[in-house]
Write an enzyme that holds these catalytic residues in place. Structure first.
Site, PDB file in Angstrom:
ATOM      1  N   LYS A  52       0.843  -1.211   0.000  1.00 55.84           N
ATOM      2  CA  LYS A  52       0.000   0.000   0.000  1.00 55.84           C
ATOM      3  C   LYS A  52       0.874   1.256   0.000  1.00 55.84           C
ATOM      4  CE  LYS A  52      -3.838  -2.502   1.996  1.00 55.84           C
ATOM      5  NZ  LYS A  52      -4.649  -2.880   3.162  1.00 55.84           N
ATOM      6  N   GLN A  96      -4.771  -1.444   9.297  1.00 57.87           N
ATOM      7  CA  GLN A  96      -4.644  -2.783   8.716  1.00 57.87           C
ATOM      8  C   GLN A  96      -5.277  -3.827   9.645  1.00 57.87           C
ATOM      9  OE1 GLN A  96      -3.355  -3.490   5.602  1.00 57.87           O
ATOM     10  NE2 GLN A  96      -4.060  -5.555   5.979  1.00 57.87           N
ATOM     11  N   ASP A 119     -11.082   2.785   3.520  1.00 58.54           N
ATOM     12  CA  ASP A 119     -11.378   1.355   3.357  1.00 58.54           C
ATOM     13  C   ASP A 119     -12.880   1.120   3.147  1.00 58.54           C
ATOM     14  OD1 ASP A 119      -9.218  -0.381   3.251  1.00 58.54           O
ATOM     15  OD2 ASP A 119      -8.913  -0.366   5.434  1.00 58.54           O
TER      16      ASP A 119
END
Ligand code: NAD
Length: 284
Positions: A52, A96, A119
């Site tokens: 990422k 995460q 997200d």
């Protein structure tokens, strides 16, 4: 021979588009910033986080890295999120998953400012997806819609079957296909007649988390098959939820593993970061 849906090429195309948009903002002096938070050092998470950050560097997004120890408390993580929420120079926040067991994931997701939730996991963004309002959409299913559209596959009016109902993949996938006017069925671990139901699909999305479970018995001739699964077999080779060898010959189009859905997730994360910046500018 089926059409092989090329996630590598399509994700590269999306990253180029994002890069061009970022360059326009940068010319105006704006620096789009993503805060990436990792708790503990799970090796798979470290690989995802590293990828990422690499993608951010490629498209010109600044990434801020927060690597917290495994024993971090929920309060400490929530305090960091509160700080990132309040910072004007941070546009997106990514925590995460999974988190260590002492931390309640749902509480953490809900603590992220929905306008920075790149997200797309916050209930407000999930609600916006349900009602058709603007908001962030979970990256993997959003990427699948891009794969379909950019491969010239029509969704409208077609039978779509999603196998899996997770909050991250299955449910948002079903909602997105519905938004595109597909006729959608969701299957899950308690579904009876799974094979018969899956066989109705013109577009079959397998997000079941079981290596090569979806064999030719589940697939109608001429179906489009999207494989979300990622697993390593005993020879350390990647495979999906779909038994590619038996399914590919009867499908009209199919995503390979690797090189199908996988690369789309990060490309859509980059897209969401630019959207986070755009939403913020709109609000000023
Ligand atoms: P999950 O384990 O949270 O959900 C799996 C779903 O499948 C559940 O809803 C369950 O009801 C259903 N299921 C399980 N066994 C079943 C059975 N025998 N019959 C019918 N349904 C069954 O998984 P997830 O997070 O949704 O991920 C699914 C897969 O996609 C995993 O392999 C995961 O690694 C992969 N994944 C890939 C990406 C990517 O970027 N490509 C992103 C997220 C997840």
């Amino acid at each position: 021979m089926p059409q092989i849906i090329d996630g590598k090429a399509i994700s590269a195309q999306i990253k180029e588009e994002v890069k061009a948009r970022v360059a326009v903002y940068r010319e105006r002096g704006a620096e789009i910033t993503l805060a990436v938070v990792q708790v503990g050092n799970d090796p798979a998470s470290s690989v995802y986080v590293g990828n990422k950050k690499k993608a951010c560097a490629y498209v010109g997004i600044r990434s801020l890295s927060y690597e917290l120890p495994e024993e971090t408390t929920e309060e400490e993580l929530l305090a960091l999120i509160a700080d990132l929420n309040s910072r004007e120079d941070v546009h997106g926040i990514l925590v995460q998953l999974p988190l260590p067991q002492q931390i309640d994931e749902h509480k953490v997701i809900c603590a992220i400012d929905p306008s920075k939730d790149v997200d797309g996991f916050h209930p407000q963004n999930v609600g916006a997806l349900c009602t058709g309002e603007e908001g962030f959409v979970s990256c993997t299913p959003a990427g699948i819609i891009q794969l379909l559209k950019r491969s010239g596959i029509v969704i409208e009016g077609r039978e779509c079957v999603v196998i899996g109902r997770s909050n991250i993949v299955g449910k948002p996938m079903a909602l997105l296909l519905l938004r595109e006017n597909g006729t959608v069925t969701i299957c899950h671990s308690k579904t009876k007649n799974l094979k018969e139901t899956a066989k109705r699909a013109d577009i079959l999305v397998a997000a079941v988390g079981k290596p090569r479970m979806i064999t030719a018995d589940y697939v109608k001739e001429g179906a489009v098959v999207i494989d979300v699964g990622i697993h390593r077999n005993k020879d350390n080779k990647l495979c999906g939820d779909v038994d590619y060898e038996s399914v590919a010959p009867l499908s009209a189009a199919i995503t390979p593993v690797p090189g199908g859905v996988g690369p789309m997730t990060i490309a859509m994360l980059m897209y969401n970061c630019v959207e986070a910046f755009r939403f913020r500018e709109q609000d000023r």
